[in-house]
Enzyme design. Structure first.
Site, PDB file in Angstrom:
ATOM      1  N   GLY A  71       0.820  -1.214   0.000  1.00 27.39           N
ATOM      2  CA  GLY A  71       0.000   0.000   0.000  1.00 27.39           C
ATOM      3  C   GLY A  71       0.854   1.264   0.000  1.00 27.39           C
ATOM      4  O   GLY A  71       0.522   2.245  -0.673  1.00 27.39           O
ATOM      5  N   THR A  72       1.945   1.261   0.736  1.00 24.06           N
ATOM      6  CA  THR A  72       2.785   2.458   0.829  1.00 24.06           C
ATOM      7  C   THR A  72       3.351   2.822  -0.542  1.00 24.06           C
ATOM      8  O   THR A  72       3.304   3.987  -0.957  1.00 24.06           O
ATOM      9  CB  THR A  72       3.945   2.211   1.829  1.00 24.06           C
ATOM     10  OG1 THR A  72       3.369   1.890   3.093  1.00 24.06           O
ATOM     11  CG2 THR A  72       4.842   3.421   1.956  1.00 24.06           C
ATOM     12  N   ASN A 151      -7.966   3.786   8.656  1.00 24.36           N
ATOM     13  CA  ASN A 151      -7.424   2.587   9.285  1.00 24.36           C
ATOM     14  C   ASN A 151      -7.509   2.625  10.803  1.00 24.36           C
ATOM     15  O   ASN A 151      -7.507   1.585  11.447  1.00 24.36           O
ATOM     16  CB  ASN A 151      -5.968   2.379   8.861  1.00 24.36           C
ATOM     17  CG  ASN A 151      -5.142   3.637   8.957  1.00 24.36           C
ATOM     18  OD1 ASN A 151      -5.469   4.665   8.356  1.00 24.36           O
ATOM     19  ND2 ASN A 151      -4.071   3.587   9.720  1.00 24.36           N
ATOM     20  N   GLN A 179      -7.792  -0.340   3.377  1.00 24.06           N
ATOM     21  CA  GLN A 179      -8.616  -0.962   4.433  1.00 24.06           C
ATOM     22  C   GLN A 179      -9.980  -1.424   3.925  1.00 24.06           C
ATOM     23  O   GLN A 179     -10.729  -2.036   4.681  1.00 24.06           O
ATOM     24  CB  GLN A 179      -8.809   0.022   5.598  1.00 24.06           C
ATOM     25  CG  GLN A 179      -7.531   0.316   6.369  1.00 24.06           C
ATOM     26  CD  GLN A 179      -7.042  -0.861   7.219  1.00 24.06           C
ATOM     27  OE1 GLN A 179      -7.793  -1.797   7.513  1.00 24.06           O
ATOM     28  NE2 GLN A 179      -5.774  -0.827   7.598  1.00 24.06           N
ATOM     29  N   SER A 199      -3.519  -3.348  -0.778  1.00 28.29           N
ATOM     30  CA  SER A 199      -2.415  -4.086  -0.174  1.00 28.29           C
ATOM     31  C   SER A 199      -2.875  -5.499   0.173  1.00 28.29           C
ATOM     32  O   SER A 199      -3.936  -5.675   0.777  1.00 28.29           O
ATOM     33  CB  SER A 199      -1.972  -3.342   1.093  1.00 28.29           C
ATOM     34  OG  SER A 199      -0.956  -4.059   1.739  1.00 28.29           O
ATOM     35  N   ALA A 200      -2.065  -6.495  -0.181  1.00 24.35           N
ATOM     36  CA  ALA A 200      -2.481  -7.892   0.000  1.00 24.35           C
ATOM     37  C   ALA A 200      -2.585  -8.312   1.466  1.00 24.35           C
ATOM     38  O   ALA A 200      -3.461  -9.090   1.830  1.00 24.35           O
ATOM     39  CB  ALA A 200      -1.497  -8.820  -0.724  1.00 24.35           C
ATOM     40  N   HIS A 201      -1.687  -7.756   2.314  1.00 24.65           N
ATOM     41  CA  HIS A 201      -1.656  -8.305   3.689  1.00 24.65           C
ATOM     42  C   HIS A 201      -2.795  -7.807   4.564  1.00 24.65           C
ATOM     43  O   HIS A 201      -2.887  -8.165   5.736  1.00 24.65           O
ATOM     44  CB  HIS A 201      -0.289  -8.064   4.348  1.00 24.65           C
ATOM     45  CG  HIS A 201      -0.020  -6.670   4.826  1.00 24.65           C
ATOM     46  ND1 HIS A 201      -0.088  -6.314   6.147  1.00 24.65           N
ATOM     47  CD2 HIS A 201       0.340  -5.549   4.170  1.00 24.65           C
ATOM     48  CE1 HIS A 201       0.235  -5.034   6.288  1.00 24.65           C
ATOM     49  NE2 HIS A 201       0.490  -4.547   5.100  1.00 24.65           N
ATOM     50  N   THR A 237      11.830  -7.203 -11.255  1.00 24.78           N
ATOM     51  CA  THR A 237      11.234  -8.535 -11.438  1.00 24.78           C
ATOM     52  C   THR A 237      10.074  -8.698 -10.454  1.00 24.78           C
ATOM     53  O   THR A 237      10.207  -8.384  -9.273  1.00 24.78           O
ATOM     54  CB  THR A 237      12.302  -9.618 -11.186  1.00 24.78           C
ATOM     55  OG1 THR A 237      13.372  -9.368 -12.096  1.00 24.78           O
ATOM     56  CG2 THR A 237      11.741 -11.013 -11.383  1.00 24.78           C
ATOM     57  N   CYS A 325       1.487   1.347  12.588  1.00 24.50           N
ATOM     58  CA  CYS A 325       2.654   2.077  12.103  1.00 24.50           C
ATOM     59  C   CYS A 325       3.068   3.149  13.087  1.00 24.50           C
ATOM     60  O   CYS A 325       4.205   3.532  13.150  1.00 24.50           O
ATOM     61  CB  CYS A 325       2.354   2.717  10.759  1.00 24.50           C
ATOM     62  SG  CYS A 325       1.276   1.736   9.764  1.00 24.50           S
TER      63      CYS A 325
END
Ligand code: PLP
Length: 388
Positions: A71-72, A151, A179, A199-201, A237, A325
């Site tokens: 996300g960042t 968030n 979020q 963001s995946a996590h 990559t 964070c």
């Protein structure tokens, strides 16, 4: 002791199915997607299949999705990319005072590079007034960036309304949807956004992978220079296993999202009601209704968030004070201050964020433990003594 995880907004456990899907790409299917022989093509096929799933989840076209490291990076890419590509048209950016640091700090960087940024206020529930956005637009405005949902305190912003305003004014519109994607419906056309970060996590995928949606025709300067990956928009990559895990997680959340949002809303409301009933001088932060299904943020007067967290941890409960964070920082949360909370109230805030493996029994356990912890801390609290 069984630990209870209630910090899904900080990160989610990776879904076992996503882990399973990733494993071959650490092993036999290790190829570089840019290689033309079969190993490469196998990897290329896997990341393209994931791209289709990510695009479908948000109503985008496959070629409008660019993978990032999270996300960042997506936020940095959107803001710096749009600012530098459009500086001949103007230097003004509009954002809100409650954005994630990935947006706020990027805006500060851009200010040091000669851009001018308006940070819009929010009301006591954390809502942005779309009329404030309209009034802030000048003939120098090139970009609006407003997050889809916050968030820390969970308020969902009127993105579709702002999208219409941005379109009328001919200004690019970015939303940080880290979020919301995978948790509530997100459709780039209904929201009227040109750029969207994910963001995946945060949706049961792995850490270190995400994506930026870039509407076709949007002018952006590339953020990473090097090879020709991602149609020359993001060199390096690709993180093949991570992307495959992202795709699998997206496929799973898409199937479960509706029911899961309903289940979590019920648990969320049960937790809020229980906390407000059982602990006096406690307030809910964020919007009572327009909020993420999994977010509970409360301020508990006369106690410190950190002390509550440590005591909860001793009982096996993991929650957060504000965002993960900023939890190593002693500064009160900029988001809670923007709602009008005093620094003391902001310091006394706790966030519980629920998720896939949260059960009614776990909510019951929080309602049993936290009132006890608060009574113990208040009995020793200099804050309470000075108030009496
Ligand atoms: N934006 C929001 C709203 C977030 O909640 C987060 C993570 O906490 C980020 C951006 C950063 O995402 P990542 O950890 O993938 O860089």
């Amino acid at each position: 002791m069984k630990r209870i995880y209630l910090d899904y907004a900080a990160t989610t456990p990776t879904h076992p199915e996503a882990v399973k899907a990733m494993l071959p790409y650490f092993g036999d299917a290790f190829g570089n997607p840019s290689s033309i022989y079969s190993y490469g093509q196998e990897a290329k096929g896997a990341i393209e299949e994931a791209r289709e799933k990510v695009a479908a989840l948000i109503g985008a076209r496959d070629e409008e999705i660019v993978y990032t490291s999270g996300g960042t990076e997506a936020d940095n890419f959107a803001l710096k990319g749009a600012a530098f590509a459009n500086e001949s048209r103007g230097n003004h950016i509009i954002t809100s005072s409650i954005e994630h640091h990935a947006v706020i700090e990027t805006c500060k960087f851009l200010e040091r590079r000669g851009f001018s940024v308006t940070y819009l206020p929010v009301d006591e529930h954390g809502l942005i007034d779309s009329d404030d956005v309209r009034r802030a637009i000048t003939d120098k405005t090139i970009l609006i960036s407003v997050m889809h949902a916050n968030n820390e305190m969970g308020t969902i912003e009127p993105i579709a309304e702002i999208g219409k305003i941005a379109k009328e004014a001919g200004v690019y519109f970015h939303t940080d949807a880290v979020q919301t994607v995978g948790h509530i419906p997100v459709d780039v056309n209904e929201l009227g956004v040109d750029l969207l970060s994910m963001s995946a996590h945060k949706l049961y995928g792995p850490k270190g992978v995400g994506a930026l949606y870039i509407r076709k025709g949007t002018k952006l300067v590339a953020f990473m220079h090097g090879g020709e990956q991602e149609r020359r928009r993001r060199a390096s990559t690709e993180n093949v296993p991570g992307i495959v895990g992202f795709g699998k997680a997206v496929e799973l959340v898409r199937q479960e999202m509706g029911e899961e949002a309903e289940r979590l809303t019920h648990l969320r409301d049960q937790l809020v009601k229980g906390l407000l009933e059982r602990i006096d001088h406690t307030h809910l932060n964020g919007h009572p209704i327009m909020r993420l299904p999994n977010n509970v943020n409360v301020s508990v007067d006369y106690v410190e968030g950190e002390s509550m967290l440590l005591n909860l941890d001793l009982e096996g409960l993991c929650a957060s004070t504000g965002s993960a964070c900023s939890s190593s920082s002693l500064e009160p949360s900029h988001v809670l201050l923007a709602l009008g909370l005093s620094p003391e109230q902001a310091h006394g805030s706790l966030r519980f964020s629920l998720g896939k493996w949260t059960s009614e029994a776990e909510i019951g356990r929080v309602l049993e433990v936290l009132p006890r912890v608060v009574s113990k801390l208040r009995a020793m609290s200099p804050l309470l003594k000075s108030h009496k």
